[in-house]
Design an enzyme around this catalytic site. Structure first.
Site, short mmCIF file in Angstrom:
data_model
loop_
_atom_site.label_atom_id
_atom_site.label_comp_id
_atom_site.label_asym_id
_atom_site.label_seq_id
_atom_site.Cartn_x
_atom_site.Cartn_y
_atom_site.Cartn_z
N LYS A 63 0.83 -1.25 -0.02
CA LYS A 63 -0.11 -0.13 0.11
C LYS A 63 0.91 1.21 0.27
O LYS A 63 0.61 2.07 -0.77
CB LYS A 63 -0.94 0.11 1.31
CG LYS A 63 -1.88 -1.08 1.55
CD LYS A 63 -2.77 -0.94 2.71
CE LYS A 63 -2.08 -0.67 3.88
NZ LYS A 63 -1.41 -2.29 4.58
N ARG A 108 -9.24 1.03 8.69
CA ARG A 108 -8.94 -0.34 8.78
C ARG A 108 -9.81 -1.04 9.84
O ARG A 108 -9.71 -2.33 10.27
CB ARG A 108 -7.33 -0.07 9.93
CG ARG A 108 -6.22 -0.62 9.22
CD ARG A 108 -5.13 -0.45 10.13
NE ARG A 108 -3.88 -0.96 10.04
CZ ARG A 108 -2.79 -0.19 9.39
NH1 ARG A 108 -3.18 0.81 8.77
NH2 ARG A 108 -1.84 -0.95 9.16
N ARG A 130 11.66 -5.61 5.28
CA ARG A 130 11.53 -4.34 4.88
C ARG A 130 12.40 -3.29 5.70
O ARG A 130 12.60 -3.73 6.86
CB ARG A 130 9.96 -3.94 5.43
CG ARG A 130 9.78 -2.42 5.56
CD ARG A 130 8.32 -2.37 5.23
NE ARG A 130 7.48 -2.56 6.46
CZ ARG A 130 6.16 -2.47 6.41
NH1 ARG A 130 5.37 -1.96 5.33
NH2 ARG A 130 5.52 -2.84 7.66
N ARG A 154 11.64 -1.42 11.12
CA ARG A 154 10.50 -0.91 12.44
C ARG A 154 10.38 -2.27 13.30
O ARG A 154 10.36 -3.48 13.09
CB ARG A 154 9.13 -0.89 11.71
CG ARG A 154 9.08 0.40 10.84
CD ARG A 154 7.88 0.43 9.74
NE ARG A 154 6.89 -0.09 10.34
CZ ARG A 154 5.47 -0.25 9.67
NH1 ARG A 154 5.65 0.38 8.45
NH2 ARG A 154 4.49 -0.64 10.27
N ARG A 175 -0.17 -8.51 13.83
CA ARG A 175 -0.57 -7.61 12.86
C ARG A 175 -1.57 -8.50 11.86
O ARG A 175 -2.53 -7.87 11.41
CB ARG A 175 0.48 -6.83 12.26
CG ARG A 175 0.92 -5.61 13.22
CD ARG A 175 2.42 -5.39 12.71
NE ARG A 175 2.30 -4.62 11.32
CZ ARG A 175 3.39 -4.56 10.58
NH1 ARG A 175 4.36 -5.09 10.96
NH2 ARG A 175 3.22 -4.02 9.46
P1 ADP Z 1 1.14 -1.70 7.90
O1 ADP Z 1 0.36 -1.45 6.93
O2 ADP Z 1 2.55 -2.16 7.51
O3 ADP Z 1 0.83 -2.54 9.03
P2 ADP Z 1 1.21 0.92 8.87
O4 ADP Z 1 2.46 1.82 8.83
O5 ADP Z 1 -0.04 1.37 8.09
O6 ADP Z 1 1.69 -0.39 8.88
O7 ADP Z 1 0.83 1.04 10.46
C1 ADP Z 1 1.40 0.73 11.32
C2 ADP Z 1 0.75 0.79 12.82
O8 ADP Z 1 -0.03 1.97 13.10
C3 ADP Z 1 -0.54 -0.43 12.82
O9 ADP Z 1 -0.09 -1.51 13.19
C4 ADP Z 1 -1.57 0.20 13.83
O10 ADP Z 1 -0.97 0.05 14.95
C5 ADP Z 1 -1.30 1.84 13.55
N1 ADP Z 1 -2.49 2.39 12.62
C6 ADP Z 1 -2.05 2.67 11.47
N2 ADP Z 1 -3.35 3.18 10.84
C7 ADP Z 1 -4.18 2.78 11.76
C8 ADP Z 1 -5.63 2.72 11.54
N3 ADP Z 1 -6.39 3.22 10.59
N4 ADP Z 1 -6.43 2.42 12.57
C9 ADP Z 1 -5.53 1.92 13.95
N5 ADP Z 1 -4.41 1.92 13.87
C10 ADP Z 1 -3.52 2.38 12.92
#
Ligand code: ADP
Ligand code: ZN
Length: 209
Positions: free
Chosen positions: A13, A88, A122, A155, A166
């Site tokens: 994404k 999400r 990553r 990360r 996750r």
């Molecule tokens: P990835 O898509 O690789 O899991 P992101 O960088 O999008 O990672 O998000 C990392 C973390 O940030 C998530 O695991 C969550 O804890 C938090 N997060 C990001 N976006 C949201 C969201 N829309 N709602 C709740 N938590 C979020």
């Protein structure tokens, strides 16, 4: 164009939102990057989010909904945007529908075996957030960001135990969003391979179709 990119962690994404954002000149809005920024600069919201993120859990809906509401009100979103990592959960999608009209939702599908390999490889730029992979998407100079020269790091939430958590959260809370947007007639599915250029072309077609 008001766009959403959906997909599991590691589906690509962020990578593809960044490429498309540069190409069609609309901002990429990544809640993950925004939350990590807040965490780094030690804001109150960042402190609250820390424990959730490091355990692989989602940050509470009301927190991210607040962040997005503020962000979408800024001037640079007038001609469109790409949401990367939001919504999400179903309540987040419902809140978003009350804020603004969404044109299209691109779901990037990737087999789980590939996801695991991608997340473990990553590396992200500590300065600008750009994403690389030690197996498939290497920077020109090891450990250094191509775009800004920043240092690349792994990360904390890309470590194996957290990755498992996750993916579980993704299946339980985020995957139902495909049904939600399918019902609205907005969903387009793209198969995310390691060939970034090919996947990008499929995404462009899906956006324009
Ligand atoms: P990835 O898509 O690789 O899991 P992101 O960088 O999008 O990672 O998000 C990392 C973390 O940030 C998530 O695991 C969550 O804890 C938090 N997060 C990001 N976006 C949201 C969201 N829309 N709602 C709740 N938590 C979020
Ligand atoms: Zn960088």
């Amino acid at each position: 164009m008001n766009l959403i990119f959906l997909g599991a962690p590691g589906a690509g994404k962020g990578t593809h939102a960044e490429i498309l954002s540069r190409e069609i000149h609309i901002p990429q809005i990544s809640t993950g990057n925004m939350i990590r920024e807040a965490l780094k600069s030690g804001t109150e919201m960042g402190l609250k989010a820390k424990a959730y993120i490091e355990a692989g859990n989602l940050v509470p809906d009301e927190v991210v909904i607040g962040i997005i509401r503020e962000r979408l009100n800024r001037d640079d979103c007038k001609n469109g945007f790409i949401l990367d990592g939001f919504p999400r959960t179903i309540p987040q999608a419902e809140a978003l529908d009350k804020m603004i009209r969404i044109d299209r939702v691109i779901d990037i599908e990737v087999p789980e075996s590939l996801i695991l390999r991608r997340l473990s490889g990553r590396r992200v730029c500590g300065s600008c957030g750009a994403s690389y992979n030690i197996h498939t998407r290497k920077p020109k100079v090891e450990g250094v960001c191509d775009t800004c020269g920043g240092t690349l790091v792994q990360r904390k939430d890309d470590q194996p135990e957290t990755v498992k958590a996750r993916l579980k959260v993704y299946h339980e809370q985020t995957e139902p969003l495909t049904g939600y947007y399918k019902k609205q007639g907005k969903l387009r599915t793209v198969h995310g391979s390691d060939d970034t250029a090919a996947t990008h072309r499929d995404i462009l077609n899906a956006v324009e179709a």
